[in-house]
Scaffold this motif. Structure first.
Motif, PDB file in Angstrom:
ATOM      1  N   TYR A   1       0.769  -1.238   0.000  1.00 32.47           N
ATOM      2  CA  TYR A   1       0.000   0.000   0.000  1.00 32.47           C
ATOM      3  C   TYR A   1       0.803   1.293   0.000  1.00 32.47           C
ATOM      4  CZ  TYR A   1      -3.741  -3.247   1.185  1.00 32.47           C
ATOM      5  OH  TYR A   1      -4.616  -4.295   1.173  1.00 32.47           O
ATOM      6  N   VAL A   2       1.941   1.338   0.663  1.00 33.13           N
ATOM      7  CA  VAL A   2       2.650   2.603   0.833  1.00 33.13           C
ATOM      8  C   VAL A   2       3.127   3.155  -0.503  1.00 33.13           C
ATOM      9  CG1 VAL A   2       4.684   3.709   1.833  1.00 33.13           C
ATOM     10  CG2 VAL A   2       3.342   2.115   3.193  1.00 33.13           C
ATOM     11  N   ASN A   3       2.695   4.369  -0.794  1.00 32.27           N
ATOM     12  CA  ASN A   3       3.129   5.077  -2.005  1.00 32.27           C
ATOM     13  C   ASN A   3       2.807   4.294  -3.271  1.00 32.27           C
ATOM     14  OD1 ASN A   3       4.254   7.507  -2.975  1.00 32.27           O
ATOM     15  ND2 ASN A   3       6.130   6.440  -3.538  1.00 32.27           N
ATOM     16  N   ASN A   4       1.762   3.505  -3.205  1.00 31.47           N
ATOM     17  CA  ASN A   4       1.357   2.702  -4.347  1.00 31.47           C
ATOM     18  C   ASN A   4      -0.128   2.867  -4.593  1.00 31.47           C
ATOM     19  OD1 ASN A   4       3.537   0.927  -5.419  1.00 31.47           O
ATOM     20  ND2 ASN A   4       3.721   0.409  -3.261  1.00 31.47           N
ATOM     21  N   SER A   5      -0.487   3.148  -5.814  1.00 32.71           N
ATOM     22  CA  SER A   5      -1.896   3.154  -6.164  1.00 32.71           C
ATOM     23  C   SER A   5      -2.333   1.772  -6.628  1.00 32.71           C
ATOM     24  CB  SER A   5      -2.168   4.171  -7.276  1.00 32.71           C
ATOM     25  OG  SER A   5      -1.394   3.863  -8.423  1.00 32.71           O
ATOM     26  N   LYS A   6      -1.403   0.989  -7.167  1.00 33.20           N
ATOM     27  CA  LYS A   6      -1.729  -0.345  -7.666  1.00 33.20           C
ATOM     28  C   LYS A   6      -0.758  -1.404  -7.173  1.00 33.20           C
ATOM     29  CE  LYS A   6      -3.951   0.880 -12.072  1.00 33.20           C
ATOM     30  NZ  LYS A   6      -3.868   0.715 -13.539  1.00 33.20           N
ATOM     31  N   THR A   7       0.504  -1.168  -7.447  1.00 31.29           N
ATOM     32  CA  THR A   7       1.448  -2.269  -7.335  1.00 31.29           C
ATOM     33  C   THR A   7       2.229  -2.287  -6.028  1.00 31.29           C
ATOM     34  OG1 THR A   7       3.410  -3.234  -8.389  1.00 31.29           O
ATOM     35  CG2 THR A   7       3.198  -0.889  -8.482  1.00 31.29           C
ATOM     36  N   PRO A   8       2.505  -3.473  -5.483  1.00 29.71           N
ATOM     37  CA  PRO A   8       3.400  -3.557  -4.337  1.00 29.71           C
ATOM     38  C   PRO A   8       4.835  -3.320  -4.779  1.00 29.71           C
ATOM     39  CG  PRO A   8       2.744  -5.740  -5.027  1.00 29.71           C
ATOM     40  CD  PRO A   8       1.958  -4.775  -5.873  1.00 29.71           C
ATOM     41  N   GLU A   9       5.497  -2.346  -4.160  1.00 36.33           N
ATOM     42  CA  GLU A   9       6.885  -2.042  -4.475  1.00 36.33           C
ATOM     43  C   GLU A   9       7.659  -1.861  -3.175  1.00 36.33           C
ATOM     44  OE1 GLU A   9       6.945   1.482  -6.735  1.00 36.33           O
ATOM     45  OE2 GLU A   9       6.009   0.613  -8.510  1.00 36.33           O
TER      46      GLU A   9
ATOM     47  N   LEU B   1       0.685 -14.204  -8.952  1.00 37.64           N
ATOM     48  CA  LEU B   1      -0.544 -13.917  -9.689  1.00 37.64           C
ATOM     49  C   LEU B   1      -1.239 -12.688  -9.115  1.00 37.64           C
ATOM     50  CD1 LEU B   1      -2.791 -14.705 -11.715  1.00 37.64           C
ATOM     51  CD2 LEU B   1      -3.732 -16.189  -9.915  1.00 37.64           C
ATOM     52  N   ALA B   2      -1.383 -12.658  -7.799  1.00 38.69           N
ATOM     53  CA  ALA B   2      -2.037 -11.512  -7.150  1.00 38.69           C
ATOM     54  C   ALA B   2      -1.267 -10.220  -7.392  1.00 38.69           C
ATOM     55  CB  ALA B   2      -2.181 -11.781  -5.651  1.00 38.69           C
ATOM     56  N   GLN B   3       0.054 -10.297  -7.343  1.00 41.10           N
ATOM     57  CA  GLN B   3       0.879  -9.114  -7.590  1.00 41.10           C
ATOM     58  C   GLN B   3       0.698  -8.613  -9.017  1.00 41.10           C
ATOM     59  OE1 GLN B   3       4.831 -10.412  -6.623  1.00 41.10           O
ATOM     60  NE2 GLN B   3       4.606 -10.010  -4.432  1.00 41.10           N
ATOM     61  N   ALA B   4       0.647  -9.535  -9.983  1.00 44.61           N
ATOM     62  CA  ALA B   4       0.469  -9.152 -11.383  1.00 44.61           C
ATOM     63  C   ALA B   4      -0.860  -8.429 -11.580  1.00 44.61           C
ATOM     64  CB  ALA B   4       0.546 -10.386 -12.281  1.00 44.61           C
ATOM     65  N   ILE B   5      -1.904  -8.917 -10.919  1.00 42.53           N
ATOM     66  CA  ILE B   5      -3.218  -8.281 -11.038  1.00 42.53           C
ATOM     67  C   ILE B   5      -3.194  -6.900 -10.389  1.00 42.53           C
ATOM     68  CG2 ILE B   5      -5.643  -8.461 -10.386  1.00 42.53           C
ATOM     69  CD1 ILE B   5      -5.288 -11.525 -10.509  1.00 42.53           C
ATOM     70  N   ARG B   6      -2.520  -6.769  -9.242  1.00 36.54           N
ATOM     71  CA  ARG B   6      -2.390  -5.457  -8.602  1.00 36.54           C
ATOM     72  C   ARG B   6      -1.635  -4.478  -9.498  1.00 36.54           C
ATOM     73  NH1 ARG B   6      -3.272  -4.480  -3.078  1.00 36.54           N
ATOM     74  NH2 ARG B   6      -4.003  -6.297  -1.910  1.00 36.54           N
ATOM     75  N   GLN B   7      -0.763  -4.977 -10.331  1.00 37.81           N
ATOM     76  CA  GLN B   7      -0.003  -4.134 -11.251  1.00 37.81           C
ATOM     77  C   GLN B   7      -0.789  -3.793 -12.512  1.00 37.81           C
ATOM     78  OE1 GLN B   7       3.463  -6.535 -11.826  1.00 37.81           O
ATOM     79  NE2 GLN B   7       4.281  -6.127  -9.766  1.00 37.81           N
ATOM     80  N   GLY B   8      -2.024  -4.283 -12.588  1.00 40.67           N
ATOM     81  CA  GLY B   8      -2.871  -3.945 -13.713  1.00 40.67           C
ATOM     82  C   GLY B   8      -2.817  -4.918 -14.871  1.00 40.67           C
ATOM     83  N   ARG B   9      -2.081  -6.025 -14.723  1.00 38.58           N
ATOM     84  CA  ARG B   9      -1.998  -7.003 -15.804  1.00 38.58           C
ATOM     85  C   ARG B   9      -3.162  -7.994 -15.706  1.00 38.58           C
ATOM     86  NH1 ARG B   9       3.542  -7.088 -14.242  1.00 38.58           N
ATOM     87  NH2 ARG B   9       3.479  -9.278 -13.572  1.00 38.58           N
TER      88      ARG B   9
END
Length: 296
Positions: free
Chosen positions: A126-134, A236-244
């Motif tokens: 969540y921190v500083n992320n609108s979509k992806t975990p970084e 898979l969940a990370q890819a979806i959070r990244q918009g893929r």
């Protein structure tokens, strides 16, 4: 373990995978797409309760006829989006199906372990992320963290103050308390004590977010194999959070893969619960079979 970042993240990830899967009925997808916040309330229900399956059975026939007329049902934390009572109930049940998995695999051994895992996921997703975990700024939580200069100006005290303001606003918003009129002073004392207890926990949580103890991160998060980027279903969940949008083959392979971390095990079970409930809602199995699959 309701009302935790871990619980919130798991429900989000389960519903996100559900939305891109061809194995899920359209009614589930529609409700998850439009009323995802309301689904979070599924975490307040005992996982042994059998009534959510009864609710699915009530609404699975002629679902479209249950959606009229629309009315505003919700709370500030789950905004007043026009929806029918059945839509709210179905969203609630979807959250409960994910909540069962969280209780089986993610229930913390202690309050401190739960707090550090919440802090880890807060940084990770969540921190500083609108979509992806970084990676964020704290290397204790992610060995690949490179640091963000702006974060250096924010202290744990600043975060504690923010949490206090949020809690005060939520208390004001919660106007449906039912006081004990027989012992109103005792009721107020207990309410105040509970608030103080929660405030103290949030202060500690702010410290865990901003200044985590590396030894405790190692002990309570890493050594316990709480979350592993190598797990196929987490990828898979990370890819979806990244918009893929993954292929159906990718989804099925990730679901079939053996999970290693606790979060991956919960994610697999939660998505599996949603798949089984979808088959039931579509008329493919009966309630006794679904109860057996869910071990209700």
């Amino acid at each position: 373990m309701s009302e935790s970042v871990t619980q919130t993240a798991l429900i989000e990830d389960c519903l996100a995978i559900m939305l891109v899967s061809d194995q899920i009925c359209e009614a589930f997808k529609e409700v998850a797409q439009d009323h995802a916040n309301f689904a979070q309330f599924g975490s307040v229900t005992d996982i042994s309760a059998g009534f959510p399956v009864q609710l699915l059975e009530k609404y699975r026939d002629n679902w479209d006829s249950h959606k009229k007329p629309e009315e505003e049902i919700g709370f500030r934390s789950a905004p007043l989006v026009p929806k029918t009572k059945p839509e709210s109930i179905l969203a609630f049940v979807l959250g409960w199906l994910c909540h069962r998995a969280a209780e089986h695999h993610l229930k913390p051994e202690t309050a401190e372990s739960g707090m550090y895992r919440d802090a880890f996921l807060f940084h990770r997703l969540y921190v500083n992320n609108s979509k992806t975990p970084e990676p964020y700024r704290t290397e204790a939580y992610d060995k690949r963290a490179k640091g963000l200069p702006a974060s250096a100006s924010i202290s744990s005290g600043d975060v504690q103050e923010l949490f206090q303001v949020i809690q005060q606003r939520l208390l004001i918003e919660m106007h449906t308390f039912v006081p004990d009129v027989e012992d109103i002073e005792g009721w107020l004392d207990r309410l105040h004590a509970k608030y103080q207890e929660r405030a103290a926990y949030m202060d500690n949580y702010a410290e865990a977010v901003m200044n985590p103890d590396p030894a405790k991160v190692q002990q309570l998060v890493t050594d316990m194999n709480f979350y592993d980027d190598e797990d196929a279903i987490i990828q898979l969940a990370q890819a979806i959070r990244q918009g893929r949008k993954p292929s159906q083959e990718t989804i099925e392979a990730a679901f079939a893969a053996e999970p290693g971390s606790s979060y991956a095990k919960a994610l697999k079970e939660g998505f599996g619960n949603l798949r089984n409930a979808s088959v039931f809602f579509s008329g493919g199995i009966e309630s006794n079979k679904l109860n057996k699959l869910l071990a209700v």
